[in-house]
Design an enzyme around this catalytic site. Structure first.
Site, mmCIF file in Angstrom:
data_model
loop_
_atom_site.group_PDB
_atom_site.id
_atom_site.type_symbol
_atom_site.label_atom_id
_atom_site.label_comp_id
_atom_site.label_asym_id
_atom_site.label_seq_id
_atom_site.Cartn_x
_atom_site.Cartn_y
_atom_site.Cartn_z
ATOM 1 N N ASN A 189 0.844 -1.198 0.000
ATOM 2 C CA ASN A 189 0.000 0.000 0.000
ATOM 3 C C ASN A 189 0.876 1.244 0.000
ATOM 4 O OD1 ASN A 189 0.451 0.942 2.873
ATOM 5 N ND2 ASN A 189 -0.242 -1.168 3.200
ATOM 6 N N ASP A 200 -4.040 -6.895 5.554
ATOM 7 C CA ASP A 200 -4.944 -7.798 6.266
ATOM 8 C C ASP A 200 -4.803 -9.234 5.767
ATOM 9 O OD1 ASP A 200 -6.123 -5.904 7.944
ATOM 10 O OD2 ASP A 200 -7.410 -5.182 6.319
ATOM 11 N N LYS A 236 9.085 -16.219 -11.006
ATOM 12 C CA LYS A 236 8.209 -15.196 -11.570
ATOM 13 C C LYS A 236 7.074 -15.854 -12.367
ATOM 14 C CE LYS A 236 8.310 -11.188 -14.538
ATOM 15 N NZ LYS A 236 8.966 -10.541 -15.651
ATOM 16 N N PRO A 254 -2.118 -12.268 10.931
ATOM 17 C CA PRO A 254 -2.429 -12.028 12.348
ATOM 18 C C PRO A 254 -2.631 -10.547 12.598
ATOM 19 C CG PRO A 254 -0.109 -12.639 12.050
ATOM 20 C CD PRO A 254 -0.769 -12.759 10.703
ATOM 21 N N ASP A 255 -3.524 -10.215 13.532
ATOM 22 C CA ASP A 255 -3.723 -8.812 13.906
ATOM 23 C C ASP A 255 -2.738 -8.490 15.038
ATOM 24 O OD1 ASP A 255 -4.590 -6.379 15.068
ATOM 25 O OD2 ASP A 255 -6.577 -6.666 14.167
ATOM 26 N N LYS A 271 -12.968 0.019 15.627
ATOM 27 C CA LYS A 271 -11.654 -0.650 15.690
ATOM 28 C C LYS A 271 -11.110 -0.626 17.110
ATOM 29 C CE LYS A 271 -10.105 -0.122 10.946
ATOM 30 N NZ LYS A 271 -9.387 0.657 9.963
ATOM 31 N N LYS A 300 -10.419 -4.081 19.051
ATOM 32 C CA LYS A 300 -9.043 -4.458 19.400
ATOM 33 C C LYS A 300 -8.763 -4.251 20.895
ATOM 34 C CE LYS A 300 -7.566 -3.339 14.722
ATOM 35 N NZ LYS A 300 -6.571 -4.066 13.935
HETATM 36 O O1 PMT Z 1 3.005 6.223 6.453
HETATM 37 P P1 PMT Z 1 2.289 7.500 6.061
HETATM 38 O O2 PMT Z 1 2.332 7.766 4.570
HETATM 39 O O3 PMT Z 1 2.761 8.664 6.876
HETATM 40 O O4 PMT Z 1 0.746 7.288 6.401
HETATM 41 C C1 PMT Z 1 0.327 7.135 7.722
HETATM 42 C C2 PMT Z 1 -0.875 6.197 7.843
HETATM 43 C C3 PMT Z 1 -2.073 6.782 7.126
HETATM 44 C C4 PMT Z 1 -0.549 4.818 7.250
HETATM 45 C C5 PMT Z 1 -1.163 6.046 9.389
HETATM 46 O O5 PMT Z 1 -1.452 7.320 9.916
HETATM 47 C C6 PMT Z 1 -2.314 5.101 9.659
HETATM 48 O O6 PMT Z 1 -3.463 5.483 9.690
HETATM 49 N N1 PMT Z 1 -2.011 3.778 9.894
HETATM 50 C C7 PMT Z 1 -3.015 2.731 10.130
HETATM 51 C C8 PMT Z 1 -3.604 2.291 8.817
HETATM 52 C C9 PMT Z 1 -4.886 1.459 8.997
HETATM 53 O O7 PMT Z 1 -5.941 1.881 8.755
HETATM 54 O O8 PMT Z 1 -4.711 0.376 9.550
HETATM 55 P P2 PMT Z 1 -5.914 -0.712 9.835
HETATM 56 O O9 PMT Z 1 -7.240 -0.126 9.924
HETATM 57 O O10 PMT Z 1 -5.703 -1.816 8.896
HETATM 58 O O11 PMT Z 1 -5.475 -1.176 11.270
HETATM 59 C C10 PMT Z 1 -5.880 -0.539 12.475
HETATM 60 C C11 PMT Z 1 -4.749 -0.695 13.466
HETATM 61 O O12 PMT Z 1 -4.409 -2.076 13.630
HETATM 62 C C12 PMT Z 1 -3.477 0.000 13.042
HETATM 63 O O13 PMT Z 1 -2.877 0.510 14.218
HETATM 64 C C13 PMT Z 1 -2.627 -1.122 12.444
HETATM 65 O O14 PMT Z 1 -1.225 -0.876 12.597
HETATM 66 C C14 PMT Z 1 -3.062 -2.325 13.278
HETATM 67 N N2 PMT Z 1 -3.027 -3.618 12.563
HETATM 68 C C15 PMT Z 1 -3.817 -3.835 11.486
HETATM 69 C C16 PMT Z 1 -3.778 -5.055 10.843
HETATM 70 C C17 PMT Z 1 -2.931 -6.058 11.319
HETATM 71 N N3 PMT Z 1 -2.864 -7.255 10.734
HETATM 72 N N4 PMT Z 1 -2.157 -5.832 12.383
HETATM 73 C C18 PMT Z 1 -2.189 -4.625 13.022
HETATM 74 O O15 PMT Z 1 -1.455 -4.407 13.986
#
Ligand code: PMT
Length: 393
Positions: free
Chosen positions: A209, A278, A288, A305-306, A337, A341
């Site tokens: 991403n 995810d 390839k 895993p989360d 969220k 979590k």
């Molecule tokens: O890196 P930049 O360009 O500066 O951008 C910053 C950002 C937009 C990426 C950052 O500010 C941000 O929002 N990061 C979280 C992105 C997101 O939406 O993550 P999520 O909704 O998939 O996850 C929510 C939370 O769970 C996050 O803290 C993530 O790190 C955590 N997570 C998610 C999935 C996973 N498998 N393990 C996790 O720990």
């Protein structure tokens, strides 16, 4: 402009690195500081006072007796109006004088007469740095509460390689910024994730991403400046490691998960800034994938895993902070969220504002309510977030 309102007296002594003091002056001013310069006689042989006069817009102080100060107390007056004295470069001779209270020129008199903090960036040949008297003098300065910045290791003006060269201006600036940051997280161990993850499809392709890592790296730097010991588990980004931060590079969500879980029980605070995939590809192709081998490949995905939820579910979890990047319904989705979590604090941002750039707009959601912060640079927001976290944990 992190030094807005600060007045700094920059002392320049006679070493080859004196020319770098001009760039340091520029960088301090760029951060909003008012800079006044005092030079030893020897320093003026390496770089002219006019350079500093032009950069700072102030007279440069070189000799004890030549200034038009009504009470003849230039050395006292100057130190009373500044927030700190920074000596860069500081020669072995200068350090020896400061450690022993010798005041035989304007700069050493200023230091002895000061009632403000002193920061010193040594610069000398490696043998002079290692010499027992220098090491004794530096230890004495530290014991006297002086902040020593560096020295750096590398090639020296004499051609030798080793410890003794002055830190680069940007590194000294970082030392000054860190010095002025309140140590709100002193003694805390902060574990963080930042950047994207990369889930391989075949030997060259993958799912990732647009996270640049900037938000997470800014937070890591702000936490380190606030006195925390910071470990940053980073997905693939092209950013330099923030000063004072331990960085662990990982590629996939599984790597990130392993690196975090190995350290999570030792952490006081965990901040998940990474945009973690995810899903990952169930079976990565060893070679390839070829276009002409049976049409578009069917890629089967399985859940990763989360990491954040697992850390929050530990028997004695650190204070957990999550991030949520949403394209709409920020409050509703971020709160969902946070509850799912089971974390005390989540930072919401809109994808169109948070991903990639230098600036962001964030809203904090915690047990006490909703706290929107004004749009700002990621560095400025990181400082505010660290203050909020320090108050909350
Ligand atoms: O890196 P930049 O360009 O500066 O951008 C910053 C950002 C937009 C990426 C950052 O500010 C941000 O929002 N990061 C979280 C992105 C997101 O939406 O993550 P999520 O909704 O998939 O996850 C929510 C939370 O769970 C996050 O803290 C993530 O790190 C955590 N997570 C998610 C999935 C996973 N498998 N393990 C996790 O720990």
């Amino acid at each position: 402009m992190e030094l807005q309102g600060k007045k700094i007296l920059l002392g320049v002594t006679g070493g080859v690195a004196a020319y770098k003091a001009a760039e340091l002056t520029r960088q301090l001013i760029k951060q909003g500081a008012q800079v006044y310069v005092a030079m030893t006689e020897a320093a003026t042989h390496f770089v002219g006072p006019v350079t500093f006069q032009a950069l700072t817009g102030h007279n440069v102080y070189c000799k004890q007796w030549e200034h038009d100060v009504s009470n003849g107390m230039a050395h006292i007056d100057l130190t009373r109006m500044v927030d700190c004295i920074l000596i860069a470069p500081a020669t072995a001779n200068c350090i020896a004088k400061l450690a022993n209270g010798i005041a035989d020129d304007l700069l050493s008199s200023l230091v002895l007469a000061r009632d403000c903090p002193l920061l010193v960036a040594p610069a000398m040949n490696k043998q002079m740095w290692q010499a027992a008297p220098t090491q004794r003098n530096v230890a004495q300065l530290r014991a006297d509460g002086v902040t020593i910045l560096g020295p750096g290791v590398g090639e020296q003006a004499c051609g030798e390689i080793g410890a003794g060269r002055m830190l680069e201006p940007a590194e000294i600036l970082e030392g000054v910024l860190s010095f002025f940051t309140p140590k709100l997280l002193a003694g805390k161990r902060v574990l963080m994730t930042a950047g994207p993850t990369f889930e391989s499809i075949d030997a060259v392709r993958g799912i990732t991403n647009l996270s640049s890592g900037r938000m997470g790296y800014a937070l890591a730097l702000a936490a380190a400046r606030a006195g925390a010991s910071v470990t940053l588990v980073s997905g693939p980004v092209s950013l330099p490691t923030p000063a004072g931060v331990e960085r662990i590079d990982v590629k996939s969500a599984s790597d990130m998960h392993a690196a975090v879980m190995a350290r999570a029980t030792d952490a006081n605070i965990f901040i998940g800034v990474a945009a973690v995939a995810d899903y990952r590809v169930a079976e990565m192709a060893e070679h390839k994938l070829k276009k002409d081998e049976g049409g578009p490949p069917a890629i089967q995905l399985i859940e990763n895993p989360d990491i954040l939820a697992e850390v929050a579910a530990l028997p004695k979890p650190p204070f957990c902070v999550g991030f949520a990047a949403e394209s709409r319904n920020l409050e509703e989705y971020a709160q969902k969220k946070r509850l799912k979590k089971k974390i005390p604090l989540i930072v919401g941002n809109l994808i169109q504002e948070g991903f990639g750039g230098e600036d962001n707009r964030v809203v904090l959601f915690d047990d006490h309510g909703v706290h929107p912060l004004a749009p700002a640079s990621k560095s400025a927001l990181a400082r505010q977030l660290i203050e909020h976290i320090a108050r909350s944990c």
